[in-house]
Design a protein around this motif. Structure first.
Motif, PDB file in Angstrom:
ATOM      1  N   THR A 152     -20.581  -0.659   9.517  1.00 53.40           N
ATOM      2  CA  THR A 152     -19.664   0.450   9.752  1.00 53.40           C
ATOM      3  C   THR A 152     -19.445   1.165   8.420  1.00 53.40           C
ATOM      4  N   PHE A 153     -19.170   2.459   8.511  1.00 51.34           N
ATOM      5  CA  PHE A 153     -19.075   3.283   7.321  1.00 51.34           C
ATOM      6  C   PHE A 153     -17.683   3.877   7.175  1.00 51.34           C
ATOM      7  N   GLY A 154     -17.318   4.195   5.953  1.00 50.44           N
ATOM      8  CA  GLY A 154     -16.037   4.842   5.718  1.00 50.44           C
ATOM      9  C   GLY A 154     -15.856   5.144   4.249  1.00 50.44           C
ATOM     10  N   VAL A 155     -14.620   5.337   3.863  1.00 45.98           N
ATOM     11  CA  VAL A 155     -14.287   5.569   2.470  1.00 45.98           C
ATOM     12  C   VAL A 155     -13.175   4.616   2.060  1.00 45.98           C
ATOM     13  N   LEU A 156     -13.083   4.377   0.778  1.00 43.75           N
ATOM     14  CA  LEU A 156     -11.964   3.627   0.240  1.00 43.75           C
ATOM     15  C   LEU A 156     -10.763   4.558   0.256  1.00 43.75           C
ATOM     16  N   VAL A 157      -9.827   4.288   1.158  1.00 43.19           N
ATOM     17  CA  VAL A 157      -8.684   5.171   1.360  1.00 43.19           C
ATOM     18  C   VAL A 157      -7.617   4.968   0.293  1.00 43.19           C
ATOM     19  N   ALA A 158      -7.356   3.704  -0.064  1.00 47.11           N
ATOM     20  CA  ALA A 158      -6.297   3.414  -1.025  1.00 47.11           C
ATOM     21  C   ALA A 158      -6.469   2.012  -1.567  1.00 47.11           C
ATOM     22  N   ARG A 159      -5.869   1.777  -2.724  1.00 49.40           N
ATOM     23  CA  ARG A 159      -5.703   0.436  -3.271  1.00 49.40           C
ATOM     24  C   ARG A 159      -4.207   0.210  -3.353  1.00 49.40           C
ATOM     25  N   ALA A 160      -3.734  -0.810  -2.645  1.00 45.92           N
ATOM     26  CA  ALA A 160      -2.283  -0.945  -2.528  1.00 45.92           C
ATOM     27  C   ALA A 160      -1.873  -2.387  -2.304  1.00 45.92           C
ATOM     28  N   ARG A 161      -0.614  -2.644  -2.567  1.00 43.51           N
ATOM     29  CA  ARG A 161       0.037  -3.902  -2.199  1.00 43.51           C
ATOM     30  C   ARG A 161       1.061  -3.567  -1.124  1.00 43.51           C
ATOM     31  N   THR A 162       1.070  -4.340  -0.064  1.00 45.36           N
ATOM     32  CA  THR A 162       2.020  -4.104   1.007  1.00 45.36           C
ATOM     33  C   THR A 162       2.272  -5.403   1.746  1.00 45.36           C
ATOM     34  N   GLY A 163       3.451  -5.567   2.300  1.00 47.49           N
ATOM     35  CA  GLY A 163       3.704  -6.713   3.153  1.00 47.49           C
ATOM     36  C   GLY A 163       2.835  -6.621   4.391  1.00 47.49           C
ATOM     37  N   LEU A 164       2.338  -7.772   4.849  1.00 49.43           N
ATOM     38  CA  LEU A 164       1.401  -7.781   5.969  1.00 49.43           C
ATOM     39  C   LEU A 164       1.916  -8.642   7.107  1.00 49.43           C
ATOM     40  N   ARG A 165       1.562  -8.240   8.308  1.00 51.34           N
ATOM     41  CA  ARG A 165       1.939  -8.992   9.503  1.00 51.34           C
ATOM     42  C   ARG A 165       0.754  -8.976  10.458  1.00 51.34           C
ATOM     43  N   ARG A 166       0.522 -10.104  11.102  1.00 48.48           N
ATOM     44  CA  ARG A 166      -0.480 -10.177  12.167  1.00 48.48           C
ATOM     45  C   ARG A 166       0.215 -10.732  13.391  1.00 48.48           C
ATOM     46  N   GLY A 167       0.263  -9.930  14.464  1.00 51.43           N
ATOM     47  CA  GLY A 167       1.056 -10.313  15.623  1.00 51.43           C
ATOM     48  C   GLY A 167       2.525 -10.324  15.233  1.00 51.43           C
ATOM     49  N   THR A 168       3.162 -11.467  15.405  1.00 51.97           N
ATOM     50  CA  THR A 168       4.571 -11.592  15.022  1.00 51.97           C
ATOM     51  C   THR A 168       4.745 -12.408  13.742  1.00 51.97           C
ATOM     52  N   SER A 169       3.637 -12.807  13.116  1.00 51.96           N
ATOM     53  CA  SER A 169       3.714 -13.675  11.946  1.00 51.96           C
ATOM     54  C   SER A 169       3.387 -12.910  10.673  1.00 51.96           C
ATOM     55  N   ASP A 170       4.138 -13.186   9.618  1.00 52.45           N
ATOM     56  CA  ASP A 170       3.855 -12.593   8.319  1.00 52.45           C
ATOM     57  C   ASP A 170       2.617 -13.257   7.711  1.00 52.45           C
ATOM     58  N   VAL A 171       1.876 -12.475   6.928  1.00 54.45           N
ATOM     59  CA  VAL A 171       0.699 -12.963   6.225  1.00 54.45           C
ATOM     60  C   VAL A 171       1.100 -13.270   4.790  1.00 54.45           C
ATOM     61  N   ASP A 172       0.679 -14.437   4.291  1.00 48.97           N
ATOM     62  CA  ASP A 172       1.109 -14.875   2.960  1.00 48.97           C
ATOM     63  C   ASP A 172       0.545 -14.017   1.842  1.00 48.97           C
ATOM     64  N   TYR A 173      -0.648 -13.473   2.010  1.00 48.18           N
ATOM     65  CA  TYR A 173      -1.305 -12.747   0.920  1.00 48.18           C
ATOM     66  C   TYR A 173      -0.467 -11.548   0.488  1.00 48.18           C
ATOM     67  N   ASP A 174      -0.191 -11.462  -0.817  1.00 49.71           N
ATOM     68  CA  ASP A 174       0.612 -10.354  -1.322  1.00 49.71           C
ATOM     69  C   ASP A 174      -0.069  -9.650  -2.495  1.00 49.71           C
ATOM     70  N   GLY A 175      -1.383  -9.847  -2.644  1.00 51.16           N
ATOM     71  CA  GLY A 175      -2.118  -9.197  -3.720  1.00 51.16           C
ATOM     72  C   GLY A 175      -2.593  -7.812  -3.326  1.00 51.16           C
ATOM     73  N   GLU A 176      -3.398  -7.231  -4.198  1.00 51.75           N
ATOM     74  CA  GLU A 176      -3.929  -5.896  -3.947  1.00 51.75           C
ATOM     75  C   GLU A 176      -4.933  -5.927  -2.799  1.00 51.75           C
ATOM     76  N   LEU A 177      -4.931  -4.873  -2.005  1.00 50.73           N
ATOM     77  CA  LEU A 177      -5.886  -4.708  -0.920  1.00 50.73           C
ATOM     78  C   LEU A 177      -6.687  -3.435  -1.128  1.00 50.73           C
ATOM     79  N   LEU A 178      -7.946  -3.475  -0.698  1.00 53.06           N
ATOM     80  CA  LEU A 178      -8.763  -2.270  -0.626  1.00 53.06           C
ATOM     81  C   LEU A 178      -8.692  -1.773   0.814  1.00 53.06           C
ATOM     82  N   ILE A 179      -7.990  -0.687   1.033  1.00 50.78           N
ATOM     83  CA  ILE A 179      -7.775  -0.166   2.382  1.00 50.78           C
ATOM     84  C   ILE A 179      -8.838   0.880   2.683  1.00 50.78           C
ATOM     85  N   THR A 180      -9.503   0.719   3.824  1.00 48.44           N
ATOM     86  CA  THR A 180     -10.599   1.623   4.189  1.00 48.44           C
ATOM     87  C   THR A 180     -10.394   2.152   5.599  1.00 48.44           C
ATOM     88  N   ASP A 181     -11.216   3.155   5.955  1.00 47.81           N
ATOM     89  CA  ASP A 181     -11.239   3.600   7.341  1.00 47.81           C
ATOM     90  C   ASP A 181     -12.507   3.112   8.042  1.00 47.81           C
TER      91      ASP A 181
END
Length: 235
Positions: A152-181
């Protein structure tokens, strides 16, 4: 149709952007070459399930010639029930090495009986938003045995740190993410995110939700953030 060529054609809308960013020398054949060069480094991962809500498949990237495979730390990864399928279709039982809970990743080890083609850490970490990228992984379990994983193709949209959730549970990872489309479809998680020059940028996460914006995002854990963990496992 050649599966690599098919993947490139599906991403054809990016060709205009590629031309604008990198000049006329780049073409569909360049994209095919970039993808083909990384296909041997991305594997299919299968594990335990038994529940309709848990997919028994994911992806991984090879990080050593000796058969170390990096993927997400998923519940399906259970001793004696985890298999890795290489690009040539061969199936190998995987040994589970200790996970890095902070990063949410786990190393697998297989004995392929030959040297494998690993990804390598890039020599730079200053990748900027707007960089064209492609993601490799077995989305929707479309590929079996020697069939090629999806691109799949896209662009690097942002580099950011953000709180994460999957379903109703929080995700422990709190480091930088490469956000893409480039969407992290089911099964794409654990696969690799690459620049069009072939640099390994990160390990695909599952689709998660930002607790700050309440929007779903496709992202990757930066490869350089996992360097110490990879080195400890491979040494």
């Amino acid at each position: 149709m050649n599966p690599v060529r098919c993947a490139v054609l599906l991403g054809g809308l990016l060709l205009g952007a590629l031309h604008a960013q990198s000049g006329p020398a780049h073409s569909a054949s360049c994209l095919e070459e970039a993808i083909a060069a990384k296909l041997p480094s991305v594997v299919k991962v299968y594990g335990a399930s038994g529940l309709s809500t848990i997919r028994p498949y994911a992806s991984g990237v090879i990080v050593s010639k000796a058969g170390h495979v990096l993927t997400l730390d998923l519940v399906i990864l259970q001793p004696d029930q985890t298999r890795v399928v290489l690009d040539d279709g061969s199936v190998h039982r995987a040994q589970l090495l200790p996970a890095d809970r902070r990063l949410g990743v786990r190393m697998l080890k297989i004995d392929a009986g030959r040297e494998l083609m690993p990804v390598v850490l890039p020599d730079r970490t200053d990748w900027r938003p707007g960089t064209l990228v492609f993601s490799l992984g077995n989305c929707f379990r479309l590929a079996e045995f020697e069939e090629k994983v999806s691109a799949t193709f896209g662009v690097l949209v942002a580099r950011a740190r953000t709180g994460l959730r999957r379903g109703t549970s929080d995700v422990d990872y709190d480091g930088e993410l490469l956000i893409t489309d480039a969407p992290n479809n089911p099964g794409q998680d654990g696969g690799g995110l690459f620049s069009l020059s072939g640099a390994w940028l990160g390990l695909n996460t599952r689709i998660v939700e930002s607790t700050e914006t309440h929007t779903q995002i496709s992202a990757a854990i930066p490869s350089w953030a996992m360097a110490d963990y990879v080195a400890r496992c491979v040494e």
